[in-house]
Motif scaffolding. Structure first.
Motif, PDB file in Angstrom:
ATOM      1  N   PHE A  82      26.760  45.491  62.376  1.00  0.00           N
ATOM      2  CA  PHE A  82      27.136  46.580  61.483  1.00  0.00           C
ATOM      3  C   PHE A  82      27.544  47.818  62.276  1.00  0.00           C
ATOM      4  CE2 PHE A  82      24.597  43.716  58.971  1.00  0.00           C
ATOM      5  CZ  PHE A  82      25.291  43.666  57.766  1.00  0.00           C
ATOM      6  N   GLN A  83      28.244  48.707  61.584  1.00  0.00           N
ATOM      7  CA  GLN A  83      28.928  49.814  62.237  1.00  0.00           C
ATOM      8  C   GLN A  83      27.983  50.863  62.801  1.00  0.00           C
ATOM      9  OE1 GLN A  83      32.251  53.021  60.719  1.00  0.00           O
ATOM     10  NE2 GLN A  83      32.381  50.930  59.997  1.00  0.00           N
TER      11      GLN A  83
ATOM     12  N   ASP B  12      31.848  44.955  63.324  1.00  0.00           N
ATOM     13  CA  ASP B  12      32.450  46.073  62.599  1.00  0.00           C
ATOM     14  C   ASP B  12      32.350  47.348  63.431  1.00  0.00           C
ATOM     15  OD1 ASP B  12      33.511  47.769  60.736  1.00  0.00           O
ATOM     16  OD2 ASP B  12      31.849  47.644  59.326  1.00  0.00           O
ATOM     17  N   GLU B  13      33.460  47.740  64.051  1.00  0.00           N
ATOM     18  CA  GLU B  13      33.509  48.951  64.887  1.00  0.00           C
ATOM     19  C   GLU B  13      32.290  48.993  65.825  1.00  0.00           C
ATOM     20  OE1 GLU B  13      36.018  50.912  64.942  1.00  0.00           O
ATOM     21  OE2 GLU B  13      36.940  51.070  62.972  1.00  0.00           O
TER      22      GLU B  13
ATOM     23  N   LYS C 284      38.618  47.777  55.661  1.00  0.00           N
ATOM     24  CA  LYS C 284      38.241  46.740  56.635  1.00  0.00           C
ATOM     25  C   LYS C 284      36.802  46.278  56.429  1.00  0.00           C
ATOM     26  CE  LYS C 284      38.987  49.232  60.336  1.00  0.00           C
ATOM     27  NZ  LYS C 284      39.179  50.537  59.656  1.00  0.00           N
ATOM     28  N   THR C 285      35.884  47.225  56.299  1.00  0.00           N
ATOM     29  CA  THR C 285      34.475  46.873  56.126  1.00  0.00           C
ATOM     30  C   THR C 285      34.251  46.166  54.798  1.00  0.00           C
ATOM     31  OG1 THR C 285      33.726  48.669  57.566  1.00  0.00           O
ATOM     32  CG2 THR C 285      32.124  47.808  56.010  1.00  0.00           C
TER      33      THR C 285
END
Length: 227
Positions: free
Chosen positions: A99-100, A182-183, A49-50
């Motif tokens: 970002f995660q 992202d998450e 996914k990322t």
């Protein structure tokens, strides 16, 4: 969903060089995101996914390679063929990413206000004072208490939830048309997670942006996503 397409991805393939040759992380993925909607990109950890997000933002790791038939357009612009200077202008202004991991995404030796202000300075704001003022206002909008004081603090002085809000402030500083998240809540406890989801929903309603939400959490999908 009918109507114009903001982000159009077709046959996206991403491979990484490895000691044994090449590892394919993304294999022929296709999807579309329309203006103003929230689309979930769902899959277990490590499924690529990322890598999709990094490919679309053109921030892929060294050794990563796009497949020859990969196609990705944003508002009619070919993202995968765009020159680096033009992509830099698009990135942050029209497309942004949360970002995660806030701890690694933020510069540990730079005050958080300066990091948010830098987004405006990189995209045309000439006055550092004005950029700082905009940064404090954005930190306030994302729900950080006493933003004028917090802006002078370093990432390690903030809680995980506050650091995530700083990343959201950076991503939304220029009111992008598309936010790739992202998450965004995976490292947060349940209470803070709910606050961040409410914040994203409010900001989306306020700005009309589209959101591509990358997650493995179906609860988050049910809470936030159109499809």
């Amino acid at each position: 969903m009918n109507g114009p397409v903001l982000l159009d991805v077709r046959d996206l393939t991403v491979s990484y060089a490895s000691g044994t040759g090449e590892t394919r992380a993304v294999d022929g993925v296709s999807f579309a995101v329309h203006p103003g909607e929230t689309v979930a990109l769902v899959g277990e950890s490590g499924c690529g996914k990322t890598s999709i997000a990094f490919a679309l933002m053109r921030v892929m790791a060294p050794g990563a390679r796009l497949g020859p038939h990969s196609h990705g357009t944003f508002d009619g612009t070919d993202l995968l063929a765009l020159g680096e200077r033009a992509m830099r202008d698009l990135r942050g202004r029209r497309m942004s990413m949360i970002f995660q991991e806030p701890a690694s995404a933020l510069n540990p030796v730079m005050k958080v206000g300066a990091q948010v202000a830098e987004v405006a300075l990189l995209h045309g704001e000439r006055s550092r004072r004005a950029a700082w003022g905009r940064a404090v206002a954005m930190l306030d909008r994302t729900g950080i208490d006493d933003p004028a004081r917090r802006a002078h603090q370093y990432p390690h002085e903030l809680s995980g939830g506050m650091r995530q809000r700083v990343l959201i402030a950076m991503a939304l500083m220029l009111r992008p048309a598309l936010l790739i998240a992202d998450e965004p809540t995976s490292a947060l406890d349940v209470t803070v997670q709910a606050q961040i989801l409410d914040l994203l929903r409010d900001l989306q309603r306020e700005t009309g942006m589209a959101v591509l939400l990358i997650t493995h959490d179906f609860g988050v999908v049910a809470e936030l996503c159109s499809r």
